[in-house]
Design a protein around this motif. Structure first.
Motif, PDB file in Angstrom:
ATOM      1  N   THR A 120       0.747  -1.157   0.099  1.00 53.40           N
ATOM      2  CA  THR A 120       0.121   0.016  -0.101  1.00 53.40           C
ATOM      3  C   THR A 120       0.831   1.144  -0.035  1.00 53.40           C
ATOM      4  O   THR A 120       0.704   1.913  -0.929  1.00 53.40           O
ATOM      5  CB  THR A 120      -0.933   0.045   1.207  1.00 53.40           C
ATOM      6  N   ALA A 121       1.602   1.469   1.069  1.00 54.08           N
ATOM      7  CA  ALA A 121       2.403   2.580   1.419  1.00 54.08           C
ATOM      8  C   ALA A 121       3.555   3.087   0.091  1.00 54.08           C
ATOM      9  O   ALA A 121       3.570   3.995  -0.524  1.00 54.08           O
ATOM     10  CB  ALA A 121       3.021   2.995   2.558  1.00 54.08           C
ATOM     11  N   GLY A 122       4.161   1.809  -0.134  1.00 54.26           N
ATOM     12  CA  GLY A 122       5.295   1.870  -1.160  1.00 54.26           C
ATOM     13  C   GLY A 122       4.879   2.289  -2.489  1.00 54.26           C
ATOM     14  O   GLY A 122       5.233   2.997  -3.301  1.00 54.26           O
ATOM     15  N   LEU A 123       3.794   1.502  -2.632  1.00 50.07           N
ATOM     16  CA  LEU A 123       3.288   1.828  -4.159  1.00 50.07           C
ATOM     17  C   LEU A 123       2.636   2.938  -4.367  1.00 50.07           C
ATOM     18  O   LEU A 123       2.896   3.418  -5.575  1.00 50.07           O
ATOM     19  CB  LEU A 123       2.559   0.219  -4.550  1.00 50.07           C
ATOM     20  N   THR A 124       1.989   3.257  -3.480  1.00 47.14           N
ATOM     21  CA  THR A 124       1.216   4.710  -3.688  1.00 47.14           C
ATOM     22  C   THR A 124       2.399   5.785  -3.718  1.00 47.14           C
ATOM     23  O   THR A 124       2.013   6.673  -4.999  1.00 47.14           O
ATOM     24  CB  THR A 124       0.502   4.844  -2.246  1.00 47.14           C
ATOM     25  N   LEU A 142       3.731  15.871   2.837  1.00 50.72           N
ATOM     26  CA  LEU A 142       3.146  16.247   4.204  1.00 50.72           C
ATOM     27  C   LEU A 142       2.976  15.130   5.123  1.00 50.72           C
ATOM     28  O   LEU A 142       2.544  14.254   5.100  1.00 50.72           O
ATOM     29  CB  LEU A 142       1.790  16.720   3.909  1.00 50.72           C
ATOM     30  N   GLY A 143       3.660  15.317   6.405  1.00 46.13           N
ATOM     31  CA  GLY A 143       3.717  14.470   7.439  1.00 46.13           C
ATOM     32  C   GLY A 143       4.781  13.515   7.408  1.00 46.13           C
ATOM     33  O   GLY A 143       5.638  13.399   6.329  1.00 46.13           O
ATOM     34  N   THR A 144       4.946  12.551   8.328  1.00 50.88           N
ATOM     35  CA  THR A 144       5.962  11.538   8.383  1.00 50.88           C
ATOM     36  C   THR A 144       5.400  10.120   8.465  1.00 50.88           C
ATOM     37  O   THR A 144       5.990   9.081   8.949  1.00 50.88           O
ATOM     38  CB  THR A 144       6.787  11.810   9.559  1.00 50.88           C
ATOM     39  N   GLY A 145       4.302   9.990   7.924  1.00 50.42           N
ATOM     40  CA  GLY A 145       3.533   8.378   7.608  1.00 50.42           C
ATOM     41  C   GLY A 145       4.378   7.578   6.500  1.00 50.42           C
ATOM     42  O   GLY A 145       5.210   8.316   6.006  1.00 50.42           O
ATOM     43  N   GLY A 146       3.850   6.460   6.408  1.00 50.65           N
ATOM     44  CA  GLY A 146       4.360   5.616   5.441  1.00 50.65           C
ATOM     45  C   GLY A 146       4.753   5.979   4.016  1.00 50.65           C
ATOM     46  O   GLY A 146       5.807   6.057   3.558  1.00 50.65           O
ATOM     47  N   VAL A 147       3.459   6.772   3.517  1.00 51.65           N
ATOM     48  CA  VAL A 147       3.398   7.173   2.167  1.00 51.65           C
ATOM     49  C   VAL A 147       4.453   8.187   2.106  1.00 51.65           C
ATOM     50  O   VAL A 147       5.275   8.290   1.153  1.00 51.65           O
ATOM     51  CB  VAL A 147       2.272   7.539   1.694  1.00 51.65           C
ATOM     52  N   SER A 148       4.507   9.127   3.023  1.00 46.90           N
ATOM     53  CA  SER A 148       5.383  10.331   3.110  1.00 46.90           C
ATOM     54  C   SER A 148       6.901  10.265   3.048  1.00 46.90           C
ATOM     55  O   SER A 148       7.612  10.474   2.317  1.00 46.90           O
ATOM     56  CB  SER A 148       5.086  11.412   3.804  1.00 46.90           C
TER      57      SER A 148
END
Length: 335
Positions: free
Chosen positions: A142-146, A166-172
């Motif tokens: 999910t996060a990496g591919l997004t 924006l932010g420091t979650g997985g996608v960012s």
């Protein structure tokens, strides 16, 4: 086998550890996978919290990584012992998105990967990057591919570009890592100075604490000489989109990935039009894109950032950490 089931109407106290029958041998076109890890996403939290209702007894978690234990007739892409990682849309192999809901997404419309063993169509997996742990591989679904699709496929990221995350979650954090690996500069925002320090250690050129710098778009313009960034990884939604439009250059690209501030709200369409920007919504990506992401990770040596891992039976505690927002990067389950 051990698994987690979610009882309706949802909620972390409705996540039950259960024993289920073994799924057996794979049929034609299928593989049997011993799942060893999953990773948490905002979508998973929506399901388990009851905000995105799922069927009673649903096995949650959209991300899964593990080892192939058996292959069915006609499967030649995988062999016993291969390490693999699941896909978010198991039937979207290539091309434009054919679906606009989560009816086929594991952990939502169908059972997910909070379990020890699955038998699924081979196309529901790709190989995992060589040398990755199962937890590291599980962060890609999910996060990496997004992040990869947003910047590389939709955004056409190139060396010399500038990216606002924006932010420091997985996608960012993945977006930060991909951008740096491809020769782009990155501006990162967070409400935590400690997290911003971590972002700088990963290569962010500039950082902004959006609690102390409420008009953070102005700081982005300062950092870019008034031009604005080429790409924005927009995970906030209506609460942050107006400033993202301001922070993005004329003709720039805004990837609308998340709705952390709400599912609906006013959009400054005149500003978007005047600045001739491209605002593109996206939900993860297809199997071919994931296969190419795996190759890119092997070539660049990028390693996912995992804040903390939990045992399968501690899944509720993992989601409680996610709810606090105290993590940097990804939270995983390992079992």
């Amino acid at each position: 086998m051990k698994a987690i089931r979610l009882r309706t109407p949802g909620g972390l106290d409705h996540l039950d550890l259960v024993e289920l029958p073994d799924p057996g041998r794979p049929g034609p076109g299928e593989i049997r996978v011993r799942i060893h890890a999953s990773s948490l996403n905002f979508h998973d939290l929506g399901v388990v919290s009851g905000a995105m209702p799922a069927a009673d007894g649903r096995i949650p978690m959209s991300d899964g990584a593990g080892v192939v234990e058996a292959v069915g007739e006609g499967v030649d892409e995988f062999a016993v012992g291969d390490t693999v990682v699941s896909t978010f849309f198991p039937h979207w192999e290539d091309g434009e998105a054919p679906i606009a809901d989560f009816s086929t997404t594991p952990g939502d419309g169908v059972d997910g990967y909070a379990c020890e063993v699955v038998v699924r169509p081979a196309i529901a997996f790709t190989r995992a990057p060589h040398g990755y742990s199962h937890a590291q591989a599980a962060t890609l679904t999910t996060a990496g591919l997004t992040a990869w699709r947003a910047l590389v496929y939709n955004g056409g990221l190139k060396a010399g570009d500038s990216v606002l995350v924006l932010g420091t979650g997985g996608v960012s954090i993945f977006a930060l890592q991909f951008a740096k690996a491809m020769g782009a500069s990155v501006i990162a925002t967070s409400s935590s100075d400690e997290k911003l320090e971590h972002a700088r250690a990963l290569g962010a050129s500039y950082t902004i604490n959006y609690r102390s710098e409420v008009q953070w778009a102005s700081r982005v313009l300062d950092f870019t000489g008034g031009r604005g960034v080429d790409h924005v990884i927009e995970v906030g939604g209506p609460g942050t989109l107006p400033q993202s439009i301001q922070a993005c250059r004329i003709g720039g690209h805004i990837a609308l990935i998340g709705v952390l501030t709400g599912g609906a709200g006013p959009v400054p369409t005149a500003a978007l039009m005047k600045r001739q920007q491209r605002l593109q919504g996206l939900i993860v990506g297809n199997r071919r894109q994931q296969t190419e992401l795996v190759r890119a990770l092997e070539a660049t040596g990028i390693v996912p950032v995992i804040d903390r891992s939990f045992a399968l039976e501690a899944i509720a505690d993992a989601f409680r950490l996610q709810q606090t927002g105290g993590h940097f990067g990804k939270i995983c389950l390992e079992f």
